[in-house]
Design a protein around this motif. Structure first.
Motif, mmCIF file in Angstrom:
data_model
loop_
_atom_site.group_PDB
_atom_site.id
_atom_site.type_symbol
_atom_site.label_atom_id
_atom_site.label_comp_id
_atom_site.label_asym_id
_atom_site.label_seq_id
_atom_site.Cartn_x
_atom_site.Cartn_y
_atom_site.Cartn_z
ATOM 1 N N ARG A 1 0.833 -1.200 0.000
ATOM 2 C CA ARG A 1 0.000 0.000 0.000
ATOM 3 C C ARG A 1 0.866 1.249 0.000
ATOM 4 O O ARG A 1 2.049 1.206 0.296
ATOM 5 C CB ARG A 1 -0.948 0.024 1.192
ATOM 6 C CG ARG A 1 -0.287 0.187 2.543
ATOM 7 C CD ARG A 1 -1.345 0.474 3.625
ATOM 8 N NE ARG A 1 -2.326 -0.582 3.728
ATOM 9 C CZ ARG A 1 -2.214 -1.626 4.554
ATOM 10 N NH1 ARG A 1 -1.155 -1.746 5.338
ATOM 11 N NH2 ARG A 1 -3.138 -2.544 4.584
ATOM 12 N N GLY A 2 0.235 2.365 -0.361
ATOM 13 C CA GLY A 2 0.890 3.650 -0.277
ATOM 14 C C GLY A 2 -0.040 4.660 0.364
ATOM 15 O O GLY A 2 -1.252 4.624 0.147
ATOM 16 N N ARG A 3 0.543 5.545 1.166
ATOM 17 C CA ARG A 3 -0.221 6.611 1.797
ATOM 18 C C ARG A 3 0.640 7.868 1.830
ATOM 19 O O ARG A 3 1.741 7.857 2.383
ATOM 20 C CB ARG A 3 -0.638 6.242 3.225
ATOM 21 C CG ARG A 3 -1.655 5.127 3.337
ATOM 22 C CD ARG A 3 -3.032 5.536 2.804
ATOM 23 N NE ARG A 3 -4.032 4.491 3.010
ATOM 24 C CZ ARG A 3 -4.225 3.456 2.202
ATOM 25 N NH1 ARG A 3 -3.466 3.325 1.119
ATOM 26 N NH2 ARG A 3 -5.144 2.557 2.463
ATOM 27 N N LEU B 1 5.448 4.561 1.053
ATOM 28 C CA LEU B 1 5.088 3.231 0.568
ATOM 29 C C LEU B 1 5.284 2.241 1.709
ATOM 30 O O LEU B 1 6.174 2.425 2.553
ATOM 31 C CB LEU B 1 5.976 2.827 -0.613
ATOM 32 C CG LEU B 1 5.889 3.709 -1.858
ATOM 33 C CD1 LEU B 1 7.060 3.426 -2.794
ATOM 34 C CD2 LEU B 1 4.565 3.501 -2.570
ATOM 35 N N HIS C 1 0.398 9.162 -2.433
ATOM 36 C CA HIS C 1 -0.253 7.898 -2.773
ATOM 37 C C HIS C 1 -1.637 7.823 -2.144
ATOM 38 O O HIS C 1 -1.858 8.274 -1.025
ATOM 39 C CB HIS C 1 0.611 6.727 -2.294
ATOM 40 C CG HIS C 1 1.930 6.646 -3.002
ATOM 41 N ND1 HIS C 1 2.054 6.114 -4.273
ATOM 42 C CD2 HIS C 1 3.165 7.059 -2.639
ATOM 43 C CE1 HIS C 1 3.332 6.189 -4.645
ATOM 44 N NE2 HIS C 1 4.015 6.757 -3.681
ATOM 45 N N ALA C 2 -2.571 7.263 -2.905
ATOM 46 C CA ALA C 2 -3.960 7.059 -2.462
ATOM 47 C C ALA C 2 -4.641 8.378 -2.113
ATOM 48 O O ALA C 2 -5.504 8.419 -1.229
ATOM 49 C CB ALA C 2 -4.019 6.082 -1.285
ATOM 50 N N GLU C 3 -4.274 9.464 -2.790
ATOM 51 C CA GLU C 3 -4.900 10.765 -2.546
ATOM 52 C C GLU C 3 -6.425 10.598 -2.700
ATOM 53 O O GLU C 3 -6.908 10.220 -3.760
ATOM 54 C CB GLU C 3 -4.372 11.783 -3.551
ATOM 55 C CG GLU C 3 -4.340 13.219 -3.071
ATOM 56 C CD GLU C 3 -5.691 13.836 -2.819
ATOM 57 O OE1 GLU C 3 -6.657 13.437 -3.493
ATOM 58 O OE2 GLU C 3 -5.775 14.727 -1.954
ATOM 59 N N ASP D 1 8.958 7.849 -0.415
ATOM 60 C CA ASP D 1 9.046 7.801 -1.876
ATOM 61 C C ASP D 1 9.654 9.116 -2.384
ATOM 62 O O ASP D 1 8.955 10.018 -2.837
ATOM 63 C CB ASP D 1 7.663 7.575 -2.476
ATOM 64 C CG ASP D 1 7.694 7.324 -3.976
ATOM 65 O OD1 ASP D 1 8.794 7.388 -4.562
ATOM 66 O OD2 ASP D 1 6.622 7.075 -4.561
ATOM 67 N N ASN E 1 3.877 10.661 -9.243
ATOM 68 C CA ASN E 1 2.947 10.980 -8.167
ATOM 69 C C ASN E 1 3.087 12.447 -7.751
ATOM 70 O O ASN E 1 4.185 12.897 -7.429
ATOM 71 C CB ASN E 1 3.195 10.066 -6.967
ATOM 72 C CG ASN E 1 2.073 10.150 -5.962
ATOM 73 O OD1 ASN E 1 1.984 11.104 -5.214
ATOM 74 N ND2 ASN E 1 1.209 9.144 -5.965
ATOM 75 N N PHE F 1 -1.946 8.292 -10.850
ATOM 76 C CA PHE F 1 -2.880 7.189 -10.609
ATOM 77 C C PHE F 1 -3.025 6.240 -11.789
ATOM 78 O O PHE F 1 -3.138 5.032 -11.591
ATOM 79 C CB PHE F 1 -4.251 7.759 -10.246
ATOM 80 C CG PHE F 1 -4.437 8.025 -8.771
ATOM 81 C CD1 PHE F 1 -5.313 7.275 -8.020
ATOM 82 C CD2 PHE F 1 -3.718 9.032 -8.146
ATOM 83 C CE1 PHE F 1 -5.494 7.518 -6.663
ATOM 84 C CE2 PHE F 1 -3.880 9.292 -6.801
ATOM 85 C CZ PHE F 1 -4.763 8.534 -6.048
ATOM 86 N N SER G 1 8.897 9.967 -6.220
ATOM 87 C CA SER G 1 7.505 10.027 -6.706
ATOM 88 C C SER G 1 7.162 8.876 -7.650
ATOM 89 O O SER G 1 6.431 9.053 -8.629
ATOM 90 C CB SER G 1 7.233 11.368 -7.405
ATOM 91 O OG SER G 1 7.298 12.433 -6.493
ATOM 92 N N SER G 2 7.689 7.696 -7.342
ATOM 93 C CA SER G 2 7.407 6.506 -8.146
ATOM 94 C C SER G 2 7.580 6.773 -9.639
ATOM 95 O O SER G 2 6.631 6.757 -10.423
ATOM 96 C CB SER G 2 5.998 5.968 -7.845
ATOM 97 O OG SER G 2 5.980 5.396 -6.546
#
Length: 461
Positions: free
Chosen positions: A47-49, A53, A75-77, A63, A71, A302, A66-67
């Motif tokens: 998961r990412g938040r 990560l 993550h998971a905005e 991160d 991003n 995303f 930014s992957s």
């Protein structure tokens, strides 16, 4: 006599089990797969938040890249995630040839409203390489439609990178990616990069940019009437080692293209959407390109999607009764409604959160934290453009003697940082920060601390 029972094997951890299964079936990108079992152990993520990560074993990683520079807001905005979910319940996809839908229309209107002036048409693609392919083909075809059949060449910059499909790869000048495929590639004309790192002693970044622009102009003159377009990455050549140049080069490039009847293609796939301090990097030179290639941050990181913005003049060159004069380029997922919904939600965040103003504050703090490392004996340069900051590691610091490639100093830094909970993926011996815009003060301080020890580890004898 009973055979002796072997000692029982210890059970594999969840991470080890994942790695075993993955390496049995998956071929990962941009990797020598032989290294993955030991030199570059896979890191399974569950998961990412925000800026973090989380691995399947619970280990958290900041991160810092930014992957792969995709991003924007973390993550998971939730605002982007919710927009995708709502769209998925209404329309997940429809053929875009002869059909339309609200997210595609709204996104095109929003991009045109925010883009440099004169960019009035939007063509959607699937990824950054596809965007570059679209721009190259459109440029050539529009000249041909206007009866200018001599224009079959492109000019690209030394040390540039524009993607991995054959047309996009042709425009790149990084031997690691290009060399093996050379027999398959187009042959552009390469102009010297305006990279300020290559400035002569005492030469300012602006003077270096203008000197290189003079060489660009000479290249155009030597190939008069044959060039379709100049393609470049405005302000930062990312995959080329986060090398940076002064906006004066872009201004002169625009003037030179106009004088010689060629298009200017701005590849802002990595630098667009606020990375350089403005929404689009071209804004800092005050110039509009003829083609603006966007991807990566387009959807906030995303979903895979790209867009090519171009002018009415280019669009009008294709309007005719003949289908052969039409632009018959297509992708199955062109204008995907889910991607459009994500992109619209991402653009809305720029408006609601005053992202660019906040980024200026974060960029200033990044500069403060990185400044002490400029004095490290093996750091040749610390350079920054907006939310992109890079450290050039060399054997003798400001002497700029590269380390032997076989030393793999960047790999040392990567492994060290990963062991301390930071994803700091190098470009050769260049370490860089390109974090999500949600990164906080404590996270930036942690990033600076780990980068300091990573450089120590990478440069020890």
């Amino acid at each position: 006599m009973e055979p002796h029972d072997p000692a029982p094997r210890p059970a594999q951890t969840e991470t080890e089990s994942w790695r075993t299964r993955d390496l049995a079936v998956v071929w990962h990108p941009c990797t020598q797969m032989k290294e993955h079992p030991h030199t570059l152990p896979l890191v399974p993520i569950r998961r990412g938040r925000g800026a973090w990560l989380e691995g399947v074993d619970g280990t958290r990683y900041l991160d810092a890249v930014s992957s792969w520079w995709t991003n924007l807001f973390g993550h998971a905005e939730p605002r982007i995630a919710e927009a995708i979910g709502a769209q998925a319940r209404e329309l997940e996809h429809v053929i875009y040839a002869g059909f339309s839908h609200e997210p595609g229309l709204l996104l095109a209107e929003a991009l045109v409203a925010k883009a440099p002036p004169g960019l009035t048409r939007v063509f959607y693609g699937d990824n950054g390489s596809a965007a570059v392919e679209i721009a190259l083909k459109m440029s050539f075809h529009s000249h041909a439609n206007r009866g200018d059949a001599r224009r079959t060449r492109f000019i690209a910059l030394g040390n540039g990178y524009h993607g991995e499909t054959l047309g996009a790869l042709s425009m790149g000048d990084i031997p690691l990616y290009r060399r093996i495929y050379a027999p398959l590639l187009l042959e552009p004309l390469f102009a010297p990069s305006p990279d300020a790192y290559d400035a002569e002693p005492g030469e300012s970044p602006e003077a270096c940019a203008l000197r290189r622009a003079g060489q660009l102009e000479a290249l155009f003159a030597a190939n008069e009437g044959q060039v379709c377009a100049l393609i470049l990455e405005p302000l930062v050549q990312c995959a080329g080692g986060m090398r940076m140049h002064h906006p004066a080069y872009l201004r002169r490039a625009r003037e030179i293209c106009d004088a010689h009847g060629a298009h200017l293609i701005a590849d802002e796939i990595a630098v667009g959407f606020g990375r350089t301090g403005t929404l689009f990097a071209c804004e800092q030179a005050g110039i509009p390109p003829d083609f603006l290639c966007l991807s990566k941050g387009l959807t906030g990181g995303f979903l895979p999607m790209s867009a090519v913005l171009t002018t009415a003049a280019v669009y009008d060159a294709f309007l005719d009764d003949s289908r052969e004069r039409a632009f018959l380029h297509s992708h199955s997922y062109t204008g995907n409604p889910l991607g459009c919904a994500a992109a619209l939600a991402s653009l809305a965040i720029f408006d609601s959160d005053d992202v660019l103003a906040r980024n200026r504050g974060r960029a200033a703090r990044m500069a403060e934290l990185a400044a002490p490392l400029a004095a490290h004996p093996n750091v040749a340069q610390v350079r920054q453009t907006g939310m992109v900051l890079a450290f050039e590691l060399t054997a003798d610091g400001v002497g700029r003697t590269p380390y032997p490639a076989a030393d793999r100093r960047g790999l040392r830094a990567y492994r060290h940082a990963l062991s301390r909970g930071v994803l700091l993926r190098p470009l050769g011996d260049v370490l860089y920060w390109m974090p999500p815009y949600c990164v906080g003060e404590d996270e930036l301080s942690h990033l600076a601390d780990v980068t300091t020890t990573a450089i120590e580890e990478a440069t020890r004898p």
